[in-house]
Design an enzyme around this catalytic site. Structure first.
Site, mmCIF file in Angstrom:
data_model
loop_
_atom_site.group_PDB
_atom_site.id
_atom_site.type_symbol
_atom_site.label_atom_id
_atom_site.label_comp_id
_atom_site.label_asym_id
_atom_site.label_seq_id
_atom_site.Cartn_x
_atom_site.Cartn_y
_atom_site.Cartn_z
ATOM 1 N N ASP A 1 -30.463 -11.106 -8.550
ATOM 2 C CA ASP A 1 -29.301 -10.022 -9.334
ATOM 3 C C ASP A 1 -29.780 -9.052 -8.666
ATOM 4 O O ASP A 1 -29.734 -7.078 -9.031
ATOM 5 C CB ASP A 1 -30.522 -9.261 -10.993
ATOM 6 C CG ASP A 1 -28.953 -10.149 -11.710
ATOM 7 O OD1 ASP A 1 -28.445 -10.826 -11.430
ATOM 8 O OD2 ASP A 1 -29.692 -10.062 -13.086
ATOM 9 N N ASP B 1 12.804 18.624 0.460
ATOM 10 C CA ASP B 1 12.264 17.263 0.608
ATOM 11 C C ASP B 1 11.936 16.817 -0.362
ATOM 12 O O ASP B 1 11.837 15.260 -0.919
ATOM 13 C CB ASP B 1 10.726 17.393 1.782
ATOM 14 C CG ASP B 1 11.926 18.125 3.644
ATOM 15 O OD1 ASP B 1 13.025 17.845 3.618
ATOM 16 O OD2 ASP B 1 11.242 18.396 3.845
ATOM 17 N N GLY C 1 7.797 4.383 3.446
ATOM 18 C CA GLY C 1 8.686 2.738 2.887
ATOM 19 C C GLY C 1 9.694 3.726 3.084
ATOM 20 O O GLY C 1 10.323 2.426 3.252
ATOM 21 N N LEU C 2 10.015 4.944 3.365
ATOM 22 C CA LEU C 2 11.494 5.016 3.074
ATOM 23 C C LEU C 2 11.877 5.425 4.919
ATOM 24 O O LEU C 2 12.923 4.391 4.712
ATOM 25 C CB LEU C 2 11.749 6.581 3.476
ATOM 26 C CG LEU C 2 12.652 6.918 3.408
ATOM 27 C CD1 LEU C 2 14.102 7.070 3.366
ATOM 28 C CD2 LEU C 2 12.774 9.017 3.804
#
Length: 530
Positions: free
Chosen positions: A36, A290, A425-426
């Site tokens: 542990d 935007d 991503g765009l």
């Protein structure tokens, strides 16, 4: 008992260790087997701390179980006190040692040591890490302040106006292995200082047991992380009549509400600067042209209760996202998360199974995932942008730079962390959309990889239809995508491509089509868009 590859929270003794490691002058004796001791790595590897946690393990082995393990415990307690000379001592046991029932806390209290001893009884098989941290913090403060609370029960506290000083507050809840706690504290200190409010004690992060004795001198308590500090704040309110804040200042609107609440608790006149959010760029961007690209983006949120509730409000009220899924692994915060989900017209996901969360992400088909380290892996497998907003986290989510989540600057950081994955991503979609244009140069470098356009094209095709399992119609015949259908599907933005593919295959099964071409794809689009 459940066997799993990954878990959101550790056992409660990890939470106790977080409190002990966050503080100074405090030592934790943990009755535990040698296996542990792995918890040390959480602080040295992930938190990148320069020293080991102030924890002494009894490290009993199998051969010790045949003898008197109680003497082993007492020996380690005595050695720890002699060597480290702490102001106070925590004594507890790990999940494995709990089965032996040696009761190390009772043993420590019977040794006649001349320091405060706090015995921790943390049920390892029914509670988790955050509860363990909360209970440890509560028991420590209650044990140290118990005598003071009895003496001051009949004494009326003077207000800061009567004493002729500035109001002062305690910041409660920040700890090691918390999400951006170090930077949150600096940001809140800065904001309160600008508003004429002094800091009395910050705990547990950086505090000592002697500092905790000064907690009653504050005019109010700021509960930064309810998972850790809410039970302590309630106890201080009952015993010392010290009010505490309920609003967590994550996000622009929440920071404004937090300051208004704190002003009211302290009896201060509300300043016009509270509503001045010019210090954050998030409101400005939300009003710009935007930001239209962000409006209506589908977002899935999962993590600890505090950050999930804050993220849901920011996404819904400040950025114009559509929250399509919300949940938490924190059972203690489940009621609040369910209430927030109901307001959004959703059903909250309360689970500690990361596979169940991943399945829920698939069903919701979001365009952005806000979650923990595990949701980052799940989103990567599903091809969805992701931002980490909550623990558990990896080392990359503990930046060396100043990167808070709370206050005005925290809103800026959140804006960057959430919006950039969508913008990237765009860009990826635009590259894919114009790849076949005669003016497009395929060899240019991009953020997608060192192979430039070729890597992206290979990635697009490999993640397309060919690798997905064939879907079978009720008659048992498979549905095939033609090259024309695959070409048309590739033109659809990647963040909704999976949903379009599933809907098209569903339409094809209903219509009895064996092959999906471009015309079938358009028919399916018209069918589901009607």
């Amino acid at each position: 008992m459940e066997l799993t590859l990954w878990t959101y929270e550790g056992p409660p003794h990890i939470g106790a260790m977080r409190i002990a490691t966050s503080m100074k002058g405090l030592h934790y004796v943990l009755h535990a087997p040698q296996g542990d001791t792995y918890a040390d790595l959480l602080f040295t590897m992930i938190e990148r701390r320069g020293s080991r946690p102030p924890v002494t393990y009894t490290t009993f082995q199998a051969r010790d179980l045949g003898g008197d393990t109680a003497e082993l415990v007492k020996g380690h307690i005595f050695e720890a006190v002699e060597r480290f000379k702490p102001e106070a001592l925590l004594v507890g046991e790990s999940c494995t040692a709990e089965l032996i029932q040696d009761q190390p806390g009772s043993l420590a209290k019977g040794m006649g040591l001349n320091i405060p001893i706090v015995s921790l009884e943390l049920p390892a098989y029914s509670k988790k890490e955050n509860w363990g941290a909360s209970e440890t913090f509560y028991q420590l403060i209650r044990g140290l302040l118990k005598e003071i609370s009895e003496d001051s029960s009949n004494n009326a506290k003077q207000s800061w106006q009567e004493e002729g000083r500035r109001p002062r507050v305690n910041l409660l809840g920040p700890s090691l292995l918390g999400f951006r706690c170090r930077d949150d504290v600096l940001e809140i200190q800065k904001i309160l200082g600008e508003n004429g409010i002094d800091i009395n004690v910050i705990a547990p992060l950086g505090a000592s047991p002697s500092d905790l004795m000064r907690l009653p001198k504050a005019d109010a308590n700021v509960c930064l992380y309810p998972e850790i500090a809410e039970s302590t704040c309630l106890w201080l309110e009952r015993n010392f009549k010290t009010p505490f804040t309920k609003v967590v200042p994550i996000g622009v609107k929440a920071t404004q509400d937090f300051l208004e609440e704190l002003y009211e608790l302290l009896g201060m006149e509300v300043s016009n600067s509270i509503s001045n959010s010019d210090q954050s760029k998030l409101p400005w961007y939300s009003k710009s042209v935007d930001s239209n690209y962000l409006t209506g983006k589908r977002v899935f949120i999962f993590g600890d209760g505090t950050h999930v509730l804050a993220a849901a409000r920011i996404a819904n009220e400040e950025l114009g996202f559509e929250v399509v899924g919300i949940g938490t692994y924190s059972r203690e915060m489940a009621r609040k998360v369910r209430a927030a989900a109901t307001e959004l017209g959703l059903e909250a996901l309360i689970t500690n199974d990361y596979l169940e969360v991943e399945e829920s992400i698939k069903e919701c088909a979001p365009e952005l995932v806000l979650g923990t380290q595990m949701e980052r892996h799940s989103a990567k497998r599903l091809g969805i942008p992701c931002a980490v907003i909550s623990t558990p986290m990896h080392v990359q989510d503990v930046p060396a730079r100043y990167s808070p989540q709370m206050g005005w600057e925290g809103a800026n950081v959140i804006f960057d962390d959430w919006v950039h994955p969508l913008m990237m991503g765009l860009e990826e979609h635009l590259i894919g959309m114009f790849r076949h244009d005669f003016e497009f140069t395929d060899g240019h470098q991009s953020h997608l990889g060192h192979l430039g356009g070729h890597a992206s094209e290979t990635k697009t095709s490999s993640k397309g239809i060919n690798q997905s399992p064939n879907n079978h119609s009720p008659a048992g015949e498979s549905i095939h995508w033609t090259s024309e259908g695959e070409s048309e599907l590739a033109k659809i933005p990647f963040f909704v491509r999976g949903k379009v593919r599933r809907n098209t295959e569903k339409y094809a099964r209903q219509a009895g089509c064996r092959e999906i071409d471009g015309e079938t794809l358009l028919d399916a689009k018209a069918h589901f868009g009607a």
